[in-house]
Scaffold this active site. Sequence first.
Site, short mmCIF file in Angstrom:
data_model
loop_
_atom_site.label_atom_id
_atom_site.label_comp_id
_atom_site.label_asym_id
_atom_site.label_seq_id
_atom_site.Cartn_x
_atom_site.Cartn_y
_atom_site.Cartn_z
N THR A 75 4.63 0.39 4.64
CA THR A 75 5.54 0.72 5.56
C THR A 75 5.36 0.50 6.98
OG1 THR A 75 6.56 2.19 4.12
CG2 THR A 75 7.39 2.15 6.18
N THR A 76 4.20 1.04 7.39
CA THR A 76 4.03 0.96 8.88
C THR A 76 3.37 -0.64 9.35
OG1 THR A 76 3.13 3.01 8.91
CG2 THR A 76 2.43 1.92 10.63
N TYR B 284 15.81 3.86 -3.85
CA TYR B 284 16.90 3.36 -4.35
C TYR B 284 17.49 3.47 -5.73
CZ TYR B 284 21.46 0.34 -4.13
OH TYR B 284 22.73 -0.02 -3.88
N TYR C 161 2.42 7.23 -4.16
CA TYR C 161 2.97 7.62 -2.55
C TYR C 161 4.31 8.40 -3.01
CZ TYR C 161 4.53 6.72 2.13
OH TYR C 161 5.25 6.42 3.49
N ARG D 205 12.38 8.34 2.48
CA ARG D 205 12.53 6.65 2.14
C ARG D 205 13.24 6.34 0.90
NH1 ARG D 205 10.89 3.50 6.28
NH2 ARG D 205 9.39 4.52 7.95
N LYS E 65 -0.47 10.27 -1.98
CA LYS E 65 0.07 10.31 -0.48
C LYS E 65 1.05 10.96 -0.79
CE LYS E 65 1.25 7.64 3.51
NZ LYS E 65 1.64 6.65 3.95
N ILE F 42 -3.11 9.48 5.66
CA ILE F 42 -2.87 8.22 5.82
C ILE F 42 -2.06 8.16 7.03
CG2 ILE F 42 -1.87 5.99 5.04
CD1 ILE F 42 -2.81 6.86 2.10
#
Length: 295
Positions: free
Chosen positions: A48-49, A111, A137, A142, A166, A208
Amino acid sequence: MGQNIFKGLGIALVTPFNEDGSVDYQSLRSLVEYQIENGADFLCILATTGEAPCLTSEEKDKITEVIKQVDNGRIPILKYCGGNNTAAVVEEIKNSDWSGIDGILSICPYYNKPSQEGLYQHFKAIAEVSPLPIVMYNVPGRTGVNMKPETTVRLAKDFSNIIAIKEASGSLEQVDEIIKNKPDSFDVISGDDALTFSMVASGAVGVISVIGNAVPKPFSKMIRLEFKGEYEPARRIHHMFTELYSLLFVEGNPAGVKALLNDMGLIKNELRLPLVPTTITTKQKMHDILKALPF
């Protein structure tokens, strides 16, 4: 698959861009070197980052090669591979070149909002084909779905190559439940900078980190102090960053940390749409905080 090697300070690495929108590979090289020289224990790339959803396959391949070249085996690399189409993720894992990569970070499907059994079957399918250790994760903010502790622990017990999670649910109670019931071979990694101090104190093995892109040395020091049981000096470092934790995410990630890195002269303040840079006001607030820090 053995024990988890992704411990301590992991950097959720940003992808620097030039003013024309192209990937700034020169800044990327410098940024990787900056992380390694200042205490990073491992790199987490193309997630993402790193603005992975807005990168082409060719760019992802070149970014991976550049990072591997600069790193040159000095610290482990965790590379993202995930999605909400299980079959597509499985095929990507089977068909990708994983040389020079030490593990795969894979997100809960977003989603679709699968059930707990759907989440279990998704990671089961990934585990059955992965040539590398897997770090799951969980980030409900999100994805729209929270993987519950019992599902995480079930996967940890059933698949030896699922080595960690994570955890970014924002719930310390959930983290504690996982740590209490997990097998010894499985670890929890913080996915939330602001909760890292508390999570490590509860038994997480590291983070992270987004903020680590800009301040790896003190953030790494905080974690190492906690590992040694020196919680008071670690807490003091944690409290130095309290305002920054919020400002970094108030206008989206990685807009905040890119503004900070730009202020430090490490990258240009460029993102790819739909993300845009932070406001001048937020950038100035972060500048003032950074300038006042004693390191």
